[in-house]
Design a protein around this motif. Sequence first.
Motif, PDB file in Angstrom:
ATOM      1  N   CYS A 301      56.336  15.610  95.778  1.00  0.00           N
ATOM      2  CA  CYS A 301      55.363  15.075  95.121  1.00  0.00           C
ATOM      3  C   CYS A 301      55.694  13.806  94.513  1.00  0.00           C
ATOM      4  O   CYS A 301      57.019  13.656  94.657  1.00  0.00           O
ATOM      5  CB  CYS A 301      54.359  16.014  94.278  1.00  0.00           C
ATOM      6  N   ILE A 302      54.657  13.155  93.781  1.00  0.00           N
ATOM      7  CA  ILE A 302      54.942  11.978  93.376  1.00  0.00           C
ATOM      8  C   ILE A 302      54.451  11.828  91.945  1.00  0.00           C
ATOM      9  O   ILE A 302      53.735  12.455  91.544  1.00  0.00           O
ATOM     10  CB  ILE A 302      54.495  10.721  93.694  1.00  0.00           C
ATOM     11  N   VAL A 303      55.607  11.677  90.975  1.00  0.00           N
ATOM     12  CA  VAL A 303      55.325  11.428  89.136  1.00  0.00           C
ATOM     13  C   VAL A 303      55.152  10.236  89.186  1.00  0.00           C
ATOM     14  O   VAL A 303      56.122   9.373  89.228  1.00  0.00           O
ATOM     15  CB  VAL A 303      56.161  12.251  88.803  1.00  0.00           C
ATOM     16  N   PHE A 304      53.993   9.800  88.303  1.00  0.00           N
ATOM     17  CA  PHE A 304      53.856   8.325  87.982  1.00  0.00           C
ATOM     18  C   PHE A 304      53.713   8.224  86.398  1.00  0.00           C
ATOM     19  O   PHE A 304      53.048   8.941  85.782  1.00  0.00           O
ATOM     20  CB  PHE A 304      52.638   7.449  88.672  1.00  0.00           C
ATOM     21  N   ILE A 305      54.597   7.483  85.920  1.00  0.00           N
ATOM     22  CA  ILE A 305      54.722   7.447  84.461  1.00  0.00           C
ATOM     23  C   ILE A 305      54.148   5.985  84.006  1.00  0.00           C
ATOM     24  O   ILE A 305      55.125   4.991  84.212  1.00  0.00           O
ATOM     25  CB  ILE A 305      56.003   7.738  83.672  1.00  0.00           C
ATOM     26  N   ASP A 306      52.911   5.667  83.680  1.00  0.00           N
ATOM     27  CA  ASP A 306      52.711   4.113  83.068  1.00  0.00           C
ATOM     28  C   ASP A 306      53.182   4.140  81.771  1.00  0.00           C
ATOM     29  O   ASP A 306      53.186   4.668  80.849  1.00  0.00           O
ATOM     30  CB  ASP A 306      50.908   4.202  83.206  1.00  0.00           C
ATOM     31  N   GLU A 307      53.548   2.618  81.579  1.00  0.00           N
ATOM     32  CA  GLU A 307      54.052   2.267  80.255  1.00  0.00           C
ATOM     33  C   GLU A 307      55.208   3.057  79.832  1.00  0.00           C
ATOM     34  O   GLU A 307      55.123   3.689  78.656  1.00  0.00           O
ATOM     35  CB  GLU A 307      52.883   2.084  79.257  1.00  0.00           C
ATOM     36  N   VAL A 347      60.828  15.406  94.307  1.00  0.00           N
ATOM     37  CA  VAL A 347      60.043  14.814  93.399  1.00  0.00           C
ATOM     38  C   VAL A 347      60.608  13.272  93.027  1.00  0.00           C
ATOM     39  O   VAL A 347      61.594  13.006  92.891  1.00  0.00           O
ATOM     40  CB  VAL A 347      60.245  15.525  92.130  1.00  0.00           C
ATOM     41  N   ILE A 348      59.571  12.492  93.363  1.00  0.00           N
ATOM     42  CA  ILE A 348      59.805  10.954  93.411  1.00  0.00           C
ATOM     43  C   ILE A 348      59.046  10.310  92.207  1.00  0.00           C
ATOM     44  O   ILE A 348      58.023  10.802  91.786  1.00  0.00           O
ATOM     45  CB  ILE A 348      59.331  10.296  94.623  1.00  0.00           C
ATOM     46  N   ILE A 349      59.908   9.770  91.353  1.00  0.00           N
ATOM     47  CA  ILE A 349      59.157   9.157  90.010  1.00  0.00           C
ATOM     48  C   ILE A 349      58.791   7.749  90.279  1.00  0.00           C
ATOM     49  O   ILE A 349      59.952   6.929  90.607  1.00  0.00           O
ATOM     50  CB  ILE A 349      60.379   9.206  88.882  1.00  0.00           C
TER      51      ILE A 349
END
Length: 675
Positions: A301-307, A347-349
């Motif tokens: 899966c992909i985890v996206f953390i904005d700012e 797990v891709i960040i």
Amino acid sequence: MAEKNNKNKQRSNLGNLKPGGKPPKFNPYWIYGIVIVIFLAIQYFSFGGGPVKTTWNEVRTTMLTQHDIARIVVVNRDEAQIYLKEDSYEKYADKLNTGFGAPSKFGPHFIFTIGTVETFENNLDEAQENFAEDQKVTPEYNNVTNYFGEIISWILPFLIIIAIWWWIFRRMSKGAGGAGGAGNIFNVGKSQAKVFDKDSRVSTTFKDVAGLAEAKQEVEEVVSFLKSPAKYTKLGGKIPKGALLVGPPGTGKTLLAKAVAGEANVPFFSMSGSDFVEMFVGVGASRVRDLFKQAKEKAPCIVFIDEIDAIGRARGRNPNMGSNDERENTLNQLLTEMDGFDTNSGVIILAATNRADMLDRALMRAGRFDRQIHVELPDLNERGEIFKVHLRPIKLSDEVDASFLAKQTPGFSGADIANVCNEAALIAARKNRDKVGRQDFLDAVDRIIGGLEKKNKIISRDEKKRIAYHEAGHATISWLLEHAHPLVKVTIVPRGKALGAAWYLPEERSITTKEQLLDEMCSALGGRAAEEIIFSSISSGAQNDLEKVTKQAYAMISIFGMSPKVGNVSFYDSTGQSDFGFTKPYSEKTAELIDSESKGLIDSQYERALQVLKEHSEGHKKLAERLLEKEVIFGEDLEEIFGKRPWVKDELTAENQTIMDPKPETETPDKTTSA
């Protein structure tokens, strides 16, 4: 037939279910409501109905006179209950309640308030004075305890306190149960990430991302690996564990992440860095653990953390000087989860920020964020591609061309271009046009950069004349100097905070020479020089010009190393570490030298501006008078007065002029800056 109908009903019920296929959950609060209703029914109806309220006068004149009363019971010395005789019940049936609320035949049937016991007894004896002894009714006295009311009086205050406490903590932890319940205080440590999977897909794809060719290639590779990992693993390669999108605001970092969510066929977790921060101690670290726990369960899966700078700021920069910082605890947990003792395979960040210089070094190392993808402002070709995307839903006239619009907007980000297209459509609608034309887009760029026109602003003739000569000074010098940005348009119509403005066409260049900086500085000082020559006095209108020139001069000396006396040194710290220092990186003697060199640089360019204007005083005056007459002039007017610029290869016309760098004629600094 009956079985067929039942099957049809079942199918219709299944059709009303939610997309997940699960029936709606039963709300437990209904149980509380049902219990309360039952207690109220017991209290007020007592399963046998209740007596009807009456008065002593009716009891005396009707019931006692006709000998219909079997008993009178005084309850708690303030209320009298009337029990009718069995053969008299039907006589008063029309006065009694009916249905569920009707009293039983055994009574009590009527009730009234007696006042005091002594008064009631005297009135009763007086009413039965002429009755025979066997016809008289003797009152009975009874004390009844309302256990339900007493219990409620004890419990109700505690219930109110508990309800207030629950409501306050529900508000404090609003949305904290993103993974395990809505707003529950016990779920405050749960992750608030939004999950996009096969049931909830994002519609944005890479086709919606215009420009950003290099950045798009990097993130496309991440998606490609997830779709076909064998292509890379057979050569021994490994997919990067994380990618950091870095760039100015509005350049499309979050849009790229949305495109990854739309293209990838794997679960996508999206959240902001501020979602980890909470007033409770340890909540941030708990949410990080819960996020990666969910991600591992759904890997790959992909985890996206904005700012991400909200939690990824470098440790040790806390202004509280050594106190325990919740943000640092959250960052430590994030570092451990990204690449700690436990491996996070699959797990891709992805993360985005416009303040990469403030991030912790441990977060930036290989193994956590292996790649830094720089998302810069778009160039000419990329702006054209972005315009094509945002022009799709707009009804355009035939004269509008994306390449033409790209030339009008150097230095614009993708968000700025979207704003230009929307503003142009609003301007066309305001003018009741059927299609959006070229002039609407030019007006939109004017509106965004310079501000709203204020044609009704009261300006005296003397002020207007001073503004005209000031702006004509800028225009004259910029046209006559080789490296200055050529002028496109000058106006003395107030816009925003500026009383006058000039727009230029800056070159799209990656580096700037000393000669170019000096010509730009001289051009910026042209307004102040024109005022001194024409009016023999100066005004506060050059504040923005002086501010820009001062910053540029100090940058040339202390950052770019363009002073022979100071030398080839730069005191600029690109890592941002000096922001928290208490001393300058140079001595007091060097500081005096920097001040002296910067002032000398500004003075020399001011003298140069005075000389240029004196040599071309006739053209300067012509330009100012034409500006006073028309209020707006273009580059073709300068060409008519001064002739063509000999060093310009592709001469600009009024049709393809851009609108940049307004010069305010006001005491307050303007927000606009040169590109």
